[in-house]
Design a protein around this motif. Sequence first.
Motif, short mmCIF file in Angstrom:
data_model
loop_
_atom_site.label_atom_id
_atom_site.label_comp_id
_atom_site.label_asym_id
_atom_site.label_seq_id
_atom_site.Cartn_x
_atom_site.Cartn_y
_atom_site.Cartn_z
N LEU A 96 0.83 -1.19 0.00
CA LEU A 96 0.00 0.00 0.00
C LEU A 96 0.87 1.25 0.00
N ARG A 123 -9.88 -5.98 -2.00
CA ARG A 123 -10.86 -4.94 -1.68
C ARG A 123 -11.15 -4.86 -0.18
N LEU A 182 4.19 4.46 -5.88
CA LEU A 182 2.87 4.23 -5.28
C LEU A 182 2.40 5.43 -4.48
N THR A 202 -7.96 -2.66 0.96
CA THR A 202 -7.76 -1.30 0.47
C THR A 202 -8.76 -0.95 -0.62
N ARG A 203 -9.05 0.33 -0.73
CA ARG A 203 -9.86 0.85 -1.83
C ARG A 203 -9.02 1.71 -2.76
N LEU A 204 -7.72 1.69 -2.59
CA LEU A 204 -6.84 2.44 -3.47
C LEU A 204 -6.88 1.88 -4.89
N PRO A 205 -6.63 2.71 -5.90
CA PRO A 205 -6.45 2.17 -7.26
C PRO A 205 -5.35 1.11 -7.24
N LEU A 206 -5.49 0.12 -8.11
CA LEU A 206 -4.64 -1.07 -8.04
C LEU A 206 -3.78 -1.24 -9.28
N ASP A 242 0.53 5.74 -0.70
CA ASP A 242 -0.43 6.78 -0.37
C ASP A 242 -1.47 6.97 -1.47
N GLU A 243 -1.09 6.66 -2.71
CA GLU A 243 -1.96 6.92 -3.85
C GLU A 243 -2.33 5.67 -4.65
N LEU A 244 -1.57 4.61 -4.48
CA LEU A 244 -1.75 3.42 -5.31
C LEU A 244 -1.39 2.18 -4.50
N ALA A 245 -2.11 1.09 -4.75
CA ALA A 245 -1.77 -0.20 -4.18
C ALA A 245 -1.18 -1.08 -5.28
#
Length: 294
Positions: free
Chosen positions: A31, A53, A166, A56-60, A33-36
């Motif tokens: 993980l 999911r 990320l 995390t709900r970060l973009p993957l 701060d902005e992307l997983a």
Amino acid sequence: MSRPGWFQVAETGPGAFVIAEPGHVNSYLLLGDELALLYDTGMGIADIGEQVRQLTRLPLLVVNSHHHFDHRGGNASLAAHAADIAVHADGAPLHTAPAPHDWLESYAHIAHDLRKRYEEFHAVDAGGFFLTDSRVEVRPVPDLADWRIEAVRPTRLLREGDVLDLGGRSLKVLHTPGHSPDGICLWEPATGLLLAGDTLISGTFFAHVPGADVTAFAGSTRRLAELPVTTALLGHNLRHRESADFVARVADAFAAVRDGTTRPHASTDMFGAAVRRHDFDGFAVLTAPHGTDH
């Protein structure tokens, strides 16, 4: 497809999770701060996207360590949700084929046999040795009649030295051929974390399969041993993390195999293919029979 309880999910470092299919494949979620980033997608026996999911709900961003079926099995279930599915440029053409039925059938048989042997060992172990750990238990195998691993076209090609940002953490792409020509590891210099795929595993190294090359394997593992690794996250088996000492021992082992200073014996791999087995402390290297190693 829903397979309750198939995965074993655990935090394995700051902002890092192992999503294991115990006894089979280990995938990893990092993980930023902005992307997983999801490194490998496993067997496709259960929905790895559902596990992601929950964490995390970060973009993957999905990165496959190499093209083998057991490391890209969940790509199809993630294709509609991932920002990219990234592979090494050498491996892109190798992602165009789905897993053949005979491979799936063979592996299903292996998985059932693994669970049966685990149950037998666990029953003996419960009598007083307590060597097994229920937190990392080889799972019962579900009905695999509808199991499929589809071909998914990668959307991003990676090369040696690429940096994956990320947000707040960055990983460097290392091209590490040996097990396969398109193998990649991911290295986080800031923490010493190494995502190793099948370049490092705590079991039997498959250096005999099509595309494998012992000399390349020796070069790649030596390169990893020269990094200031604090933690190496491994592609298979119940022991999923190791230290720099293990990385160095693997590099020494492959150098010995390459240089012909080991004493291998005839054996078979889990699919029944003939191999030469080179045993070391805590792992083994399987090479092709009859002197056909590269």
